[in-house]
Design a protein around this motif. Structure first.
Motif, PDB file in Angstrom:
ATOM      1  N   ASN A  88       0.824  -1.208   0.000  1.00  0.00           N
ATOM      2  CA  ASN A  88       0.000   0.000   0.000  1.00  0.00           C
ATOM      3  C   ASN A  88       0.859   1.259   0.000  1.00  0.00           C
ATOM      4  O   ASN A  88       0.594   2.209  -0.745  1.00  0.00           O
ATOM      5  CB  ASN A  88      -0.917   0.015   1.226  1.00  0.00           C
ATOM      6  CG  ASN A  88      -1.775  -1.221   1.318  1.00  0.00           C
ATOM      7  OD1 ASN A  88      -1.266  -2.323   1.408  1.00  0.00           O
ATOM      8  ND2 ASN A  88      -3.079  -1.038   1.294  1.00  0.00           N
ATOM      9  N   SER A  89       1.898   1.252   0.869  1.00  0.00           N
ATOM     10  CA  SER A  89       2.765   2.426   0.969  1.00  0.00           C
ATOM     11  C   SER A  89       3.503   2.684  -0.333  1.00  0.00           C
ATOM     12  O   SER A  89       3.620   3.837  -0.782  1.00  0.00           O
ATOM     13  CB  SER A  89       3.762   2.225   2.118  1.00  0.00           C
ATOM     14  OG  SER A  89       4.696   3.276   2.179  1.00  0.00           O
ATOM     15  N   GLU A 137       1.068   4.020  -2.938  1.00  0.00           N
ATOM     16  CA  GLU A 137       0.701   5.399  -2.626  1.00  0.00           C
ATOM     17  C   GLU A 137       1.769   6.372  -3.133  1.00  0.00           C
ATOM     18  O   GLU A 137       1.461   7.502  -3.512  1.00  0.00           O
ATOM     19  CB  GLU A 137       0.539   5.583  -1.121  1.00  0.00           C
ATOM     20  CG  GLU A 137      -0.747   4.996  -0.546  1.00  0.00           C
ATOM     21  CD  GLU A 137      -1.968   5.825  -0.911  1.00  0.00           C
ATOM     22  OE1 GLU A 137      -1.798   7.028  -1.173  1.00  0.00           O
ATOM     23  OE2 GLU A 137      -3.079   5.256  -0.963  1.00  0.00           O
ATOM     24  N   LEU A 161      -5.686  -2.484  -4.948  1.00  0.00           N
ATOM     25  CA  LEU A 161      -4.877  -1.540  -4.187  1.00  0.00           C
ATOM     26  C   LEU A 161      -4.612  -0.270  -4.991  1.00  0.00           C
ATOM     27  O   LEU A 161      -4.653   0.841  -4.440  1.00  0.00           O
ATOM     28  CB  LEU A 161      -3.549  -2.193  -3.784  1.00  0.00           C
ATOM     29  CG  LEU A 161      -3.624  -3.342  -2.790  1.00  0.00           C
ATOM     30  CD1 LEU A 161      -2.241  -3.940  -2.563  1.00  0.00           C
ATOM     31  CD2 LEU A 161      -4.217  -2.874  -1.467  1.00  0.00           C
ATOM     32  N   SER A 198      -5.969   3.433  -3.983  1.00  0.00           N
ATOM     33  CA  SER A 198      -5.046   4.559  -3.888  1.00  0.00           C
ATOM     34  C   SER A 198      -5.522   5.730  -4.749  1.00  0.00           C
ATOM     35  O   SER A 198      -5.463   6.892  -4.325  1.00  0.00           O
ATOM     36  CB  SER A 198      -3.648   4.123  -4.321  1.00  0.00           C
ATOM     37  OG  SER A 198      -2.761   5.213  -4.346  1.00  0.00           O
ATOM     38  N   ARG A 199      -6.007   5.422  -5.933  1.00  0.00           N
ATOM     39  CA  ARG A 199      -6.500   6.481  -6.824  1.00  0.00           C
ATOM     40  C   ARG A 199      -7.699   7.195  -6.219  1.00  0.00           C
ATOM     41  O   ARG A 199      -7.770   8.438  -6.224  1.00  0.00           O
ATOM     42  CB  ARG A 199      -6.873   5.883  -8.179  1.00  0.00           C
ATOM     43  CG  ARG A 199      -7.322   6.909  -9.214  1.00  0.00           C
ATOM     44  CD  ARG A 199      -7.924   6.235 -10.429  1.00  0.00           C
ATOM     45  NE  ARG A 199      -9.178   5.555 -10.095  1.00  0.00           N
ATOM     46  CZ  ARG A 199     -10.343   6.180  -9.939  1.00  0.00           C
ATOM     47  NH1 ARG A 199     -10.416   7.498 -10.060  1.00  0.00           N
ATOM     48  NH2 ARG A 199     -11.438   5.482  -9.665  1.00  0.00           N
ATOM     49  N   LYS A 240      -6.712   9.476  -3.323  1.00  0.00           N
ATOM     50  CA  LYS A 240      -6.069  10.720  -3.726  1.00  0.00           C
ATOM     51  C   LYS A 240      -7.063  11.741  -4.252  1.00  0.00           C
ATOM     52  O   LYS A 240      -6.776  12.948  -4.251  1.00  0.00           O
ATOM     53  CB  LYS A 240      -5.004  10.427  -4.786  1.00  0.00           C
ATOM     54  CG  LYS A 240      -3.784   9.707  -4.230  1.00  0.00           C
ATOM     55  CD  LYS A 240      -2.782   9.403  -5.318  1.00  0.00           C
ATOM     56  CE  LYS A 240      -1.556   8.693  -4.748  1.00  0.00           C
ATOM     57  NZ  LYS A 240      -0.568   8.335  -5.798  1.00  0.00           N
TER      58      LYS A 240
END
Length: 202
Positions: A37-38, A41, A68, A72-73, A76
């Protein structure tokens, strides 16, 4: 501890042993890798995919990887995330998360941990009360953490939280009744059997 180890080495040994897990934690922090995830991102998609593949132990991670990336998209695109916490639709989750922390303090566990040496001394552990309290409460914390790590994904966080709440409530009620009936301000009329039982409930 000073009674068991002569020559003034009791406190030195105690502090020295505490440095071992601290050293292991530091070394482990240097060796641990970023989560998928990090990495995603931060736009490092291929690295995130490689880590995810390593974690799952299979090459068939494309569906999860795409989820994932999509999450993330979407994250954001959210504007003013902290301001959104105060909106009506998010209020139940916000209240529950705050209430959990508040009621965790209301359980009285901090008082028990802080006054554990005094409690153990009252229960008959005498000069070794601090040592026994540290060893017993520390061992229980470690064991509970290990159990929760292996069971949280199987039974779910909600069931673990409910079970722990009921367990704490019953234990505290039993301790309060026994100490209220058996221990007074100027007496320590508590048999060894009751003392052991209170320690187990604690």
């Amino acid at each position: 501890m000073s009674d068991l180890i002569k020559g003034g080495w009791g406190w030195r040994l105690s502090l020295g042993l505490a440095g071992i897990p601290a050293l292991l934690l530091t070394v482990g922090a240097l060796l641990v890798v970023d989560t998928p995830n990090s990495l995603i991102e931060r736009g490092r998609l291929e690295e995130g995919k490689a880590v995810l593949r390593k974690i799952r132990g299979t090459d068939n991670i494309e569906p999860e990887f795409l989820e994932l990336v999509e999450a993330s998209r979407v994250a954001k695109e959210v504007k003013h995330p902290f301001r959104n916490l105060l909106k009506r639709r998010n209020r139940p989750q916000l209240v529950i998360s705050i209430a959990l922390q508040i009621f965790q303090q209301f359980t009285g566990i901090n008082a028990i941990m802080f006054y554990a040496p005094v409690l153990f001394n009252t229960l008959g552990f005498k000069n070794d009360a601090s040592l026994y309290s540290a060893v017993i409460t520390g061992a229980v914390n470690v064991l509970s953490t290990v159990v929760s790590i292996y069971s949280v994904d199987k039974v779910g966080r909600r069931k673990l939280l409910l079970e722990a709440g009921v367990q704490m409530f019953l234990s505290q009620v039993v301790i309060a009744i026994i100490l209220g009936l058996k221990v007074k301000d100027h007496s320590d009329d508590l048999s060894k059997g009751y003392a052991v039982f209170v320690v187990v409930c604690d």
